[in-house]
Design an enzyme around this catalytic site. Structure first.
Site, PDB file in Angstrom:
ATOM      1  N   SER A 162     -11.038   9.638  15.413  1.00 29.05           N
ATOM      2  CA  SER A 162     -11.534   9.128  16.963  1.00 29.05           C
ATOM      3  C   SER A 162     -11.845   8.024  17.539  1.00 29.05           C
ATOM      4  CB  SER A 162     -13.497   9.887  16.112  1.00 29.05           C
ATOM      5  OG  SER A 162     -15.007   9.185  16.293  1.00 29.05           O
ATOM      6  N   SER A 182     -11.682   8.274  10.824  1.00 22.96           N
ATOM      7  CA  SER A 182     -12.295   8.093  11.993  1.00 22.96           C
ATOM      8  C   SER A 182     -12.267   6.480  12.426  1.00 22.96           C
ATOM      9  CB  SER A 182     -13.628   8.359  13.139  1.00 22.96           C
ATOM     10  OG  SER A 182     -13.341   9.730  13.349  1.00 22.96           O
ATOM     11  N   LYS A 191     -17.499   1.513  19.499  1.00 28.54           N
ATOM     12  CA  LYS A 191     -16.845   2.037  20.019  1.00 28.54           C
ATOM     13  C   LYS A 191     -18.091   3.255  20.666  1.00 28.54           C
ATOM     14  CE  LYS A 191     -15.882   6.778  16.904  1.00 28.54           C
ATOM     15  NZ  LYS A 191     -15.465   7.218  15.851  1.00 28.54           N
TER      16      LYS A 191
END
Lengths: 450, 56
Positions: free
Chosen positions: A144, A168, A68
Site C-alpha cells: 500500500s 506494503s 506515506k
C-alpha cells in the site's frame, strides 16, 4: 542524486539545504506519478533554512523526504488513504520517525498517496486516484505504500517512509525498482502513525541506495515510550559496517513455497543474487503457505477491530473493496483468530531455529513485475489468479513473524523486480551488508525510468 | 453460506450491509474461512501458546 550525496554537498557548503529543498518542491509540484497528496512548502523551506544556519548539520543534512499519509504530520489530518479520516482534526505533532529524521537534518517535503487504510497491495486509491509506476505510468506501483515507491523511483525524493504489515514496503519497492527496509517488528517506533494490524504493523524507509536506507534507519532507531511495541533496546547503527562485505555471512535461497507461483523473472532475480553472493544452499521455511493463511486471517480480524466504529457509522464512505473485506473480518469467529495466533508462535519457533545455520535467506519479493492499473487477474505458474492478494504471496509469511528484510531491486528487460534478503530478528545489519554487496557488484540497483 | 446470513451476522455486530454489498462480503468471508481451515488442519498441541507475548 542519492541522499548521502546531497548531505555531503550540504555539509561541505557545495550546495544549500534551501536550494535542494526548492528543487524538491518544484518536482513535487510537477509530480507526474500522483505520488503526493500534500506538499508542505512553507514548512520545508523553514526547516531547510534552519539546517543551513546550523554548524552541526547532521548525517541527513538537507535530504528531502516524504511520508506515506498514514504518518502524523503536524497540521494535517492523518488520512491514511481514506476519505473518512479527512474529517479528523489536524495532527498536533509529527510522528516519532519524522521528528528523528528531521533531527538528523532531513527535510519533510510532503505526504504520499497510499491504498486505503493500508489494506492494499496495488497502490490504487478510489479517493485520490492510483499512484503511477514511474517505469510505465499505465502500471501499478504496488502498495500500500504506492506513493512512497513512486516518489523514490521517479526521483521526486531520494528517501520516503512507508509502512509494511504484510508487504506494503517490499511490494512497491519491488514493482517500482527501489530499495526498501522492513525492520524487525518492534525496532522502529510506530508512534504517530495510523494503525492497521497491531500484530504485524512495521514502519520503514524506501530509497535508491543501500547507504541511504541505512542512514535513515540509523537516524530512526531507539526506544520510544510512546509506542508500547517499540523495543527498549538501544540503537544498533548499521551504516558504518555496510562495506564490511559478506565474509562470514551464511546465505541460502528459500525453496519450496517461495518458488511456486513465481514468474521466470522473479526466479532469475533470486538466482542472480544467489550467484553473486556465492549462496549454494537451499532452505525450506516450514509451512509457509499456512503462515500466509494465518496472516490473512489475523489481518482481517485485527483490521476489522480497528475500523468497526467507522464500519457502523460510515460504511458507504470506505473504498468498497476495503469495506467488504473489513466487514467480513468483523464476522470471523474469535476461535479461528486465536488458532492463527497459536500457529504463529509454532511457525516462529521453526523459522528461528533455521537461523542457527543461516544468516540471510533469499526469496522473491513479488511473484511478478508490475501489473497494469485496474488489472484484476494474472497468470502465475499457468493458473489465473486474482492480482490483489497474490502480490503479497512471498512477503506475508515473513512479516507474519516480524523478521527484518531488505528488498533489493534488479533491473529487468522491461520492468524491475525485487528480491527479499531476510535476516534473523534484530540483524538488519546482516541483510543490509548483503544488499550492499549486491549493489557493489552491480546486481541490485535502482534504475532511473525511461 | 447465504447473503442473508452475512447480512444478519453483520447486523448483530452493528454493521448495516446494503443488499448490493452482501455478495462481496460473503465471498470475502468464505475466502477467510478457507484460509482459517488450512490453519485449523495443522495439528497443534493443546499446550501451544499464542503469539504475541507482551512485555510488562
Amino acid at each position: 542524486m542519492n541522499g548521502w550525496e546531497i548531505a555531503e554537498a550540504v555539509r561541505s557548503g557545495q550546495s544549500s539545504a534551501v536550494e535542494t529543498t526548492r528543487a524538491a518542491l518544484d518536482r513535487a509540484g510537477a509530480d507526474p506519478f500522483n505520488a503526493y497528496t500534500d506538499v508542505m512548502a512553507a514548512r520545508a523551506l523553514a526547516q531547510a533554512a534552519a539546517i543551513d544556519a546550523r554548524t552541526e548539520k547532521g548525517p541527513l543534512a538537507g535530504v528531502p523526504f516524504a511520508v506515506k499519509n498514514l504518518f502524523d504530520v503536524e497540521g494535517l489530518p492523518t488520512r491514511a488513504g481514506s476519505r473518512i479520516n479527512r474529517d479528523r482534526p489536524p495532527a498536533d505533532a509529527d510522528a516519532t520517525l519524522i521528528r528523528r529524521l528531521e533531527a538528523s537534518g532531513a527535510v519533510l517535503i510532503g505526504a504520499l498517496n497510499m491504498g486505503e487504510y493500508a489494506y492494499d497491495f496495488t497502490g490504487e486509491n478510489v479517493h485520490d486516484g492510483a499512484s503511477r509506476n514511474p517505469h510505465d505510468p499505465t502500471r501499478m506501483t504496488g502498495g500500500s505504500s504506492g506513493g512512497s515507491g513512486a516518489a523514490v523511483a521517479g526521483g521526486l525524493v531520494p528517501l520516503a517512509l512507508g509502512s509494511d504489515t504484510n508487504g506494503s514496503i517490499r511490494v512497491p519497492a519491488s514493482l517500482c525498482g527501489v530499495f526498501g527496509l522492513k525492520p524487525t517488528y518492534g525496532r522502529l517506533s510506530r508512534a504517530g502513525s495510523f494503525p492497521f494490524v497491531s500484530s504485524f504493523d512495521h514502519l520503514g524507509p524506501l530509497a535508491r541506495s543501500v547507504r541511504d536506507l541505512a542512514l535513515a534507519y540509523d537516524a530512526m532507531q531507539g526506544p520510544d515510550p510512546a509506542d508500547p511495541i517499540c523495543d527498549p533496546r538501544a540503537a544498533e547503527p548499521a551504516a558504518a559496517a555496510l562495506d564490511r562485505g559478506i565474509d562470514g555471512l551464511r546465505i541460502a535461497t528459500a525453496c519450496g513455497y517461495f518458488e511456486r507461483g513465481a514468474s521466470d523473472q522473479a526466479l532469475a532475480a533470486v538466482a542472480a543474487c544467489a550467484v553473486s553472493l556465492g549462496a549454494v544452499r537451499r532452505i525450506e521455511l516450514p509451512e509457509a503457505a499456512r503462515a500466509r493463511a494465518a496472516a490473512y486471517v489475523i489481518t482481517a480480524a485485527e483490521g476489522a477491530a480497528v475500523h468497526l466504529g467507522r464500519l457502523r457509522t460510515r460504511p458507504a464512505d470506505f473504498d468498497p473493496a476495503v469495506r467488504d473485506r473489513l466487514i467480513a473480518g468483523a464476522l470471523l469467529p474469535a476461535a479461528l483468530v486465536q488458532r492463527a495466533q497459536r500457529f504463529r508462535r509454532w511457525y516462529r519457533e521453526q523459522v528461528l531455529a533455521l537461523f542457527a545455520t543461516v544468516d540471510v535467506i533469499l526469496a522473491p519479493a513479488t511473484p511478478c513485475t508490475a501489473p497494469l492499473i485496474d488489472q484484476q487477474t494474472m497468470e502465475l505458474a499457468g493458473e489465473t489468479v486474482p492480482v490483489r492478494p497474490n502480490l503479497g504471496l512471498f512477503t506475508q509469511p515473513i512479516s507474519f513473524i516480524g523478521l527484518p528484510v531488505v528488498a533489493v531491486p534488479l533491473p529487468g528487460p522491461a520492468l524491475p523486480i525485487g528480491v527479499q534478503l531476510i535476516a534473523a530478528p534484530w540483524r538488519e545489519d546482516q541483510a543490509l551488508r548483503a544488499a550492499r554487496a549486491l549493489e557493489q557488484a552491480g546486481v541490485a540497483r535502482a534504475v532511473s525510468p525511461g | 453460506m447465504t447473503d442473508e446470513f452475512v447480512t444478519e451476522a453483520a447486523q448483530a455486530m452493528g454493521v448495516e450491509i446494503r443488499p448490493e454489498w452482501a455478495p462481496e462480503v460473503r465471498a470475502n468471508l468464505e475466502l477467510m474461512l478457507r484460509m482459517a481451515e488450512t490453519v485449523l488442519a495443522f495439528d497443534l498441541p493443546d499446550e501451544a501458546e499464542p503469539a504475541p507475548v507482551f512485555r510488562a
